[in-house]
Design a protein around this motif. Structure first.
Motif, PDB file in Angstrom:
ATOM      1  N   PHE A 166      11.278  47.863  23.000  1.00  0.00           N
ATOM      2  CA  PHE A 166      11.705  48.074  21.620  1.00  0.00           C
ATOM      3  C   PHE A 166      10.711  47.432  20.671  1.00  0.00           C
ATOM      4  O   PHE A 166       9.846  46.654  21.076  1.00  0.00           O
ATOM      5  CB  PHE A 166      13.114  47.503  21.395  1.00  0.00           C
ATOM      6  N   LEU A 168      10.343  45.049  17.277  1.00  0.00           N
ATOM      7  CA  LEU A 168      11.014  44.057  16.441  1.00  0.00           C
ATOM      8  C   LEU A 168      10.200  43.944  15.166  1.00  0.00           C
ATOM      9  O   LEU A 168       9.024  43.581  15.205  1.00  0.00           O
ATOM     10  CB  LEU A 168      11.089  42.716  17.160  1.00  0.00           C
ATOM     11  N   LYS A 169      10.801  44.278  14.031  1.00  0.00           N
ATOM     12  CA  LYS A 169      10.062  44.369  12.768  1.00  0.00           C
ATOM     13  C   LYS A 169      10.610  43.377  11.756  1.00  0.00           C
ATOM     14  O   LYS A 169      11.790  43.010  11.792  1.00  0.00           O
ATOM     15  CB  LYS A 169      10.161  45.785  12.207  1.00  0.00           C
ATOM     16  N   TYR A 170       9.754  42.986  10.838  1.00  0.00           N
ATOM     17  CA  TYR A 170      10.177  42.035   9.812  1.00  0.00           C
ATOM     18  C   TYR A 170       9.315  42.204   8.567  1.00  0.00           C
ATOM     19  O   TYR A 170       8.244  42.824   8.600  1.00  0.00           O
ATOM     20  CB  TYR A 170      10.070  40.605  10.331  1.00  0.00           C
ATOM     21  N   PRO A 214       3.203  41.994  22.154  1.00  0.00           N
ATOM     22  CA  PRO A 214       1.989  42.094  21.335  1.00  0.00           C
ATOM     23  C   PRO A 214       2.345  42.394  19.890  1.00  0.00           C
ATOM     24  O   PRO A 214       3.314  43.107  19.602  1.00  0.00           O
ATOM     25  CB  PRO A 214       1.228  43.253  21.985  1.00  0.00           C
ATOM     26  N   ARG A 245       2.126  44.072  16.280  1.00  0.00           N
ATOM     27  CA  ARG A 245       1.870  45.423  15.819  1.00  0.00           C
ATOM     28  C   ARG A 245       2.092  45.505  14.323  1.00  0.00           C
ATOM     29  O   ARG A 245       2.776  44.679  13.728  1.00  0.00           O
ATOM     30  CB  ARG A 245       2.812  46.428  16.523  1.00  0.00           C
ATOM     31  N   PHE A 250       3.616  48.404  12.001  1.00  0.00           N
ATOM     32  CA  PHE A 250       4.343  49.660  12.159  1.00  0.00           C
ATOM     33  C   PHE A 250       4.412  50.392  10.827  1.00  0.00           C
ATOM     34  O   PHE A 250       4.487  49.773   9.758  1.00  0.00           O
ATOM     35  CB  PHE A 250       5.784  49.380  12.618  1.00  0.00           C
ATOM     36  N   THR A 251       4.444  51.710  10.877  1.00  0.00           N
ATOM     37  CA  THR A 251       4.760  52.473   9.677  1.00  0.00           C
ATOM     38  C   THR A 251       6.262  52.352   9.438  1.00  0.00           C
ATOM     39  O   THR A 251       7.051  52.286  10.373  1.00  0.00           O
ATOM     40  CB  THR A 251       4.396  53.952   9.850  1.00  0.00           C
ATOM     41  N   ARG A 252       6.617  52.304   8.176  1.00  0.00           N
ATOM     42  CA  ARG A 252       8.043  52.150   7.861  1.00  0.00           C
ATOM     43  C   ARG A 252       8.790  53.439   8.125  1.00  0.00           C
ATOM     44  O   ARG A 252       8.273  54.516   8.030  1.00  0.00           O
ATOM     45  CB  ARG A 252       8.210  51.749   6.392  1.00  0.00           C
ATOM     46  N   LEU A 262      -3.813  42.611  17.881  1.00  0.00           N
ATOM     47  CA  LEU A 262      -4.252  43.060  16.561  1.00  0.00           C
ATOM     48  C   LEU A 262      -4.913  41.932  15.779  1.00  0.00           C
ATOM     49  O   LEU A 262      -4.666  41.746  14.591  1.00  0.00           O
ATOM     50  CB  LEU A 262      -3.075  43.625  15.749  1.00  0.00           C
ATOM     51  N   THR A 272      -6.705  42.997  12.637  1.00  0.00           N
ATOM     52  CA  THR A 272      -5.891  43.559  11.556  1.00  0.00           C
ATOM     53  C   THR A 272      -5.316  42.385  10.772  1.00  0.00           C
ATOM     54  O   THR A 272      -4.597  41.570  11.329  1.00  0.00           O
ATOM     55  CB  THR A 272      -4.760  44.417  12.112  1.00  0.00           C
ATOM     56  N   TYR A 284      -3.740  40.796   6.927  1.00  0.00           N
ATOM     57  CA  TYR A 284      -3.157  41.036   5.612  1.00  0.00           C
ATOM     58  C   TYR A 284      -4.064  40.377   4.589  1.00  0.00           C
ATOM     59  O   TYR A 284      -4.255  39.171   4.618  1.00  0.00           O
ATOM     60  CB  TYR A 284      -1.745  40.468   5.551  1.00  0.00           C
ATOM     61  N   TRP A 297      -2.738  45.725   4.252  1.00  0.00           N
ATOM     62  CA  TRP A 297      -3.249  45.527   5.604  1.00  0.00           C
ATOM     63  C   TRP A 297      -4.630  46.193   5.699  1.00  0.00           C
ATOM     64  O   TRP A 297      -4.798  47.340   5.294  1.00  0.00           O
ATOM     65  CB  TRP A 297      -2.316  46.174   6.621  1.00  0.00           C
ATOM     66  N   THR A 308       2.265  47.092   2.160  1.00  0.00           N
ATOM     67  CA  THR A 308       3.547  46.783   2.809  1.00  0.00           C
ATOM     68  C   THR A 308       4.636  47.750   2.382  1.00  0.00           C
ATOM     69  O   THR A 308       5.716  47.733   2.961  1.00  0.00           O
ATOM     70  CB  THR A 308       3.978  45.345   2.496  1.00  0.00           C
ATOM     71  N   TYR A 337       3.795  49.993   5.518  1.00  0.00           N
ATOM     72  CA  TYR A 337       3.593  49.368   6.826  1.00  0.00           C
ATOM     73  C   TYR A 337       4.293  48.004   6.863  1.00  0.00           C
ATOM     74  O   TYR A 337       4.402  47.337   5.840  1.00  0.00           O
ATOM     75  CB  TYR A 337       2.101  49.164   7.125  1.00  0.00           C
ATOM     76  N   GLN A 338       4.774  47.655   8.041  1.00  0.00           N
ATOM     77  CA  GLN A 338       5.355  46.322   8.188  1.00  0.00           C
ATOM     78  C   GLN A 338       4.942  45.733   9.530  1.00  0.00           C
ATOM     79  O   GLN A 338       4.657  46.460  10.487  1.00  0.00           O
ATOM     80  CB  GLN A 338       6.877  46.375   8.053  1.00  0.00           C
ATOM     81  N   ALA A 339       4.968  44.394   9.580  1.00  0.00           N
ATOM     82  CA  ALA A 339       4.548  43.678  10.781  1.00  0.00           C
ATOM     83  C   ALA A 339       5.694  43.624  11.787  1.00  0.00           C
ATOM     84  O   ALA A 339       6.860  43.794  11.440  1.00  0.00           O
ATOM     85  CB  ALA A 339       4.108  42.269  10.399  1.00  0.00           C
ATOM     86  N   GLY A 340       5.317  43.379  13.019  1.00  0.00           N
ATOM     87  CA  GLY A 340       6.345  43.233  14.044  1.00  0.00           C
ATOM     88  C   GLY A 340       5.726  43.042  15.408  1.00  0.00           C
ATOM     89  O   GLY A 340       4.536  42.733  15.530  1.00  0.00           O
ATOM     90  N   PHE A 341       6.561  43.232  16.418  1.00  0.00           N
ATOM     91  CA  PHE A 341       6.145  43.070  17.803  1.00  0.00           C
ATOM     92  C   PHE A 341       6.620  44.270  18.613  1.00  0.00           C
ATOM     93  O   PHE A 341       7.686  44.816  18.356  1.00  0.00           O
ATOM     94  CB  PHE A 341       6.751  41.800  18.415  1.00  0.00           C
ATOM     95  N   ALA A 342       5.819  44.631  19.585  1.00  0.00           N
ATOM     96  CA  ALA A 342       6.226  45.680  20.529  1.00  0.00           C
ATOM     97  C   ALA A 342       6.692  44.976  21.797  1.00  0.00           C
ATOM     98  O   ALA A 342       5.887  44.618  22.632  1.00  0.00           O
ATOM     99  CB  ALA A 342       5.058  46.601  20.811  1.00  0.00           C
TER     100      ALA A 342
END
Lengths: 723, 145
Positions: free
Chosen positions: A297, A299-301, A717, A719, A721-723, B67, B70, B72, B85, B119, B122-127
């Motif tokens: 999955f 996880l975005k913030y 890792p 990432r 992400f596009t919203r 990344l 990459t 900000y 970004w 932003t 695009y937004q930050a996060g983890f896979a």
């Protein structure tokens, strides 16, 4: 229940999980908790990955409670199973007890929840209204009875005088729907007094797929069952999907109002025999595991511009607090000063070529500053050669989420090849510990690993009632190794708990945990193979109320008991350094002789699960009973839910019970007492030296939480992400 | 002020805009900061790529697992690129030299960035992945916990 903890940048907001195109909102401070660091609070998402119910103490995030109509409710782990007991206070009147998990499970497409449950009987006998239930729930976050929640999924094992039936029900906005009931996977809603009582259930959650047959075209769950006459038979049995022709899996759950749930176990009883009148009863219920598997999955913030970089793991060339130091971003960096590795909670200084030069600092939330360096870790070879002079060899990886370095520990200030151990040291975002993986040891031999503190912590807990005490020059040697961690602290020093844990349980003959002279924690006599297979964590977690973890018995309540001077008691110089119990007494009345350490929940100790330890001996052979009492509700708080008998010896030793302080206790500042009493009314004497309390787990940031969570691995890792 | 990730640099003196690219020339006060920037960009040249997509905007690719290339990037003064970004693409500096017309002690650098997006898009996060079966993890966890 070891969590799968994911640390997020400080001040991260609008958390959500995305899986299969669906979003699951993660509520800050409900589904997450914080760890205070230099730049602010680090949010931690503690995903539930299940519990194998293995170790010494039931994990701290299982919150235990019961109602007024159940007697002798207990919940603990024993021999690899969760054991719950309790009986109705009045026959025919329902009484209940439960444990509620505090780590969330987002019900994503592909989430699987597997759990084992077993009951002692399949029918309650000839009398009606003596029914018992053993239930598993998925609910919103709660610590009150899950059965009272307006929204839940429940697997109920229902046993009456007619027999046993399994039921799968959900409750949506207080309305019930029964999806299945039967005594086998294909049973037709009929009770069976001879039903097989060992069951393994697997729930699989799926999103709907357009165009397929109902209910698979909407959000649904599959339920599978394995069943047998004992655990082994159930494990080996064929797994079948529930279906009796009219109540067939999969089940439509598209109407559910909750998609981030928490697990709960509950017993309900109208019966005065089941499920057992004391801890360890053969009439109790068990569960050997709960397992949760999540699909991949995202996880975005979101974050504010001013918060960029906060909470990142950083590597510095020189002290980060010195203006001329520079932050390192490349693995090929050539250092001109000592390396410093930090993550807002913990800082490691590699003091190159200096004795005991691996210095750990923690962010002291009380003093709001980095602590003094007072913990070092080093290795010794079979007690012969000590390797404690560090040299940085290379940077393995750098990212804001994790930094790995290779450090060589030598036997002196020269980086040579006569005696050394190579270590990979890793620090991750939001963790109160570093991970150390030995990769080479020369010359090859058995090894000891030490995590020592200067000034020395007085107390160390090595597990299985083994305590080290620096004031009494006592080592706590543990060769039983029920659990994987050690804890060190001092009630008069810095407000911190030091801990060490290992992923590999040593099995060689001499291997042991050692709380040497108290808080010098050690893994002793690991073979070379065990050492190189180990991943060891060393950590420091703040504990502001450390001063309340110890009391000399002579300073506590004792009723009519007398004080004596014992050469083997603390403090060694005496006088009057022990409480002597010559007669039976009862703290709860109170009358007679007893030794009690009293404290107030919240003011003196926070919410959590603890070990209450008493150091005691007999003068003339006698037994001791000990317990933890909550005065306001007149309730036992120790696991046994009763006075626990201990067979003490003629020399001082340590005896313990597990107890809980709940959120309600803290909110209402309830009075507690750790009590020791004589067992018999005869004149034989026992002596109580002191009371010690060891914080074990609170489901968030205590030693057991880190030691167990570290055993859950995953990759995350970064990432964009596009919203 | 320009902030590339966690590094703050002095105001750039020159921007040169291209097709979703920005090249900026700036200065820092210390030689050490120059080298910190160099380290931040150390893997950019070989670790990133920009792909031309016929009929669409070019796409940037960061081949680092975490990344690292990459970042900000925040621009807070006038006449500036958009805070967003960016992909780090290239970096150059001149050791022990200052640019003509700049104060002595200003260490000059040139950095290349590729615009990914703000932003708002695009937004930050983890896979998160490899959350293996607990039972299988017992191979690494001999306690069985």
């Amino acid at each position: 229940m070891p969590m799968q903890e994911t640390s997020l940048p400080i001040d991260a907001t609008a958390l959500k999980i995305t899986a299969n195109g669906q979003d699951y909102s993660i509520l800050l401070d409900t589904d997450t908790f914080d760890r205070a660091g230099e730049d602010g609070d680090v949010p931690i998402l503690p995903l539930c990955r299940g519990d194998e119910f293995v170790g010494e103490v039931l994990e701290g995030q299982w919150k235990k409670d019961w109602d007024a109509n159940i007697d002798a409710f207990t919940a603990r782990i024993l021999s690899g199973a969760l054991e719950m007991t309790g009986v109705a206070s009045v026959a025919g009147t329902w009484g209940s007890g439960w444990i509620s998990g505090q780590h969330p499970i987002p019900l994503m497409d592909g989430t699987e929840i597997t759990f084992e449950m077993e009951t002692p009987i399949s029918d309650t006998g000839a009398v009606a209204d003596r029914d018992v239930y053993y239930n598993f729930y998925l609910t919103p976050k709660t610590s009150t009875s899950p059965n009272g929640e307006p929204n839940f999924l429940m697997l109920r094992i229902d046993i009456s005088e007619v027999g046993l039936i399994y039921s799968l029900l959900d409750r949506v906005a207080t309305a019930f729907t029964t999806h299945f009931d039967g005594s086998t996977y294909d049973g037709a809603s009929v009770r069976d007094p001879a039903a097989e009582r060992f069951t393994i259930w697997r729930f699989v959650f799926h999103d709907g797929v357009d165009g397929v047959a109902s209910p698979s075209n909407v959000r649904h769950m599959h339920v599978y069952l394995k069943q047998g006459i004992d655990r082994a038979t159930a494990e080996a049995a064929t797994e079948n999907e529930l279906g009796n022709g009219t109540q067939d899996s999969p089940y439509d759950i598209s109407g559910w109002l909750v998609d981030v749930v928490y697990p709960n176990y509950l017993i309900l009883s109208q019966n005065t025999t089941y499920f057992g009148t004391a801890i360890g009863s053969a009439n109790g219920v068990d569960s050997t595991y709960l397992r949760v598997n999540h699909p991949p999955f995202s996880l975005k913030y979101d974050f504010a511009d001013a918060d960029v970089g906060k909470g990142d793991v950083e590597l510095w060339d020189g002290d980060p607090d010195v203006a001329t130091s520079i932050q390192v971003f490349d693995e090929d960096h050539i250092f001109t000063n000592d390396p410093y590795l930090q993550n807002d909670l913990l800082r490691l200084h590699v003091n190159e070529g200096i004795v005991t030069g691996l210095d750990l600092y923690f962010w002291d939330t009380t003093g709001v500053a980095w602590s003094l360096p007072f913990n070092e870790l080093y290795f010794t070879q079979a007690g012969i050669q000590t390797m404690q002079f560090p040299f940085l060899k290379r940077i393995i990886s750098i990212s804001p989420e994790k930094i790995g370095i290779e450090v060589k520990l030598c036997d002196d200030g020269t980086d040579d090849e006569d005696y050394f151990v190579n270590l990979t040291i890793t620090l991750r975002r939001g963790m109160h510990h570093i991970t150390v993986e030995p990769t080479a040891l020369f010359p090859p031999d058995d090894c000891r690993v030490w995590f020592i503190n200067t000034p020395t912590y007085r107390f160390g807990y090595a597990g299985d009632d083994e305590v080290g005490d620096d004031d009494l020059t006592i080592d706590g040697y543990n060769t039983t190794l029920t659990d994987n961690f050690l804890v060190g602290f001092d009630d008069t020093l810095t407000e911190v708990l030091a801990f060490m844990a290992n992923t590999k349980k040593p099995t060689s003959g001499n291997a042991r945990f050692n709380a040497s002279d108290g808080g010098d924690l050690g893994l002793e006599d690991l073979t070379l193979g065990e050492l190189l297979a180990s991943k060891i964590i060393f950590g420091l977690t703040p504990f502001s109320l450390v001063a309340n973890l110890f009391e000399e018995a002579e300073d506590g309540s004792r009723g009519t008991a007398t004080l004596v001077t014992d050469a083997a008691a603390s403090p060694p110089a005496g006088p009057n350094n022990a409480v002597q119990l010559n007669a039976i007494g009862d703290y709860q009345v109170p009358n007679g002789e007893y030794s009690a350490y009293t404290f107030t929940a919240g003011t003196d100790l926070p919410v959590g699960r603890y070990l209450a330890v008493i150091r005691a001996r007999y003068v003339v052979q006698e037994g001791m009973r000990m317990y933890v009492w909550q005065d306001f509700d007149n309730e036992y708080r120790n696991e046994e839910n009763a006075k626990a008998s201990k067979a003490i010896t003629a020399t001082f030793d340590y005896y313990s019970v597990v107890f809980d302080i709940t959120a309600s206790d803290v909110a209402n500042t309830r009075a507690f007492a750790v009590v020791a009493e004589k067992v018999d009314a005869d004149a034989d004497e026992i002596r109580i030296d002191y009371h010690l309390i060891v914080p074990i787990g609170d489901g968030e940031s205590w030693p057991q939480d880190f030691a167990h969570a570290y055993l859950r691995n995953f990759n995350k890792p970064k990432r964009v992400f596009t919203r | 002020m320009t902030q590339i990730g966690v590094l703050v640099v002095d105001w750039p003196t020159v921007y040169r805009f291209g097709d979703y690219t920005v090249e900026l020339v700036g200065a820092v006060d210390r030689d050490e900061d120059l080298h910190s920037l160099r380290e931040l960009f150390a893997k950019a040249r070989v670790g990133t790529a920009v792909h031309d997509i016929p009929g669409d905007r070019p796409r940037g690719e960061d081949m680092d697992d975490d990344l690292r290339n990459t970042q900000y990037v925040q621009f807070t003064h006038g006449d500036r690129p958009v805070t967003a970004w960016y992909l780090l693409r290239g970096y150059a500096f001149f050791q022990d030299e200052t640019a003509v017309g700049m104060d002595e002690g200003a260490y000059v650098f040139r950095a290349g960035l590729f615009f990914i997006g703000t932003t708002a898009f695009y937004q930050a996060g983890f896979a998160v992945k490899d959350m293996e079966d607990v039972e299988d993890e017992k191979d690494d966890n001999s306690w069985g916990i």
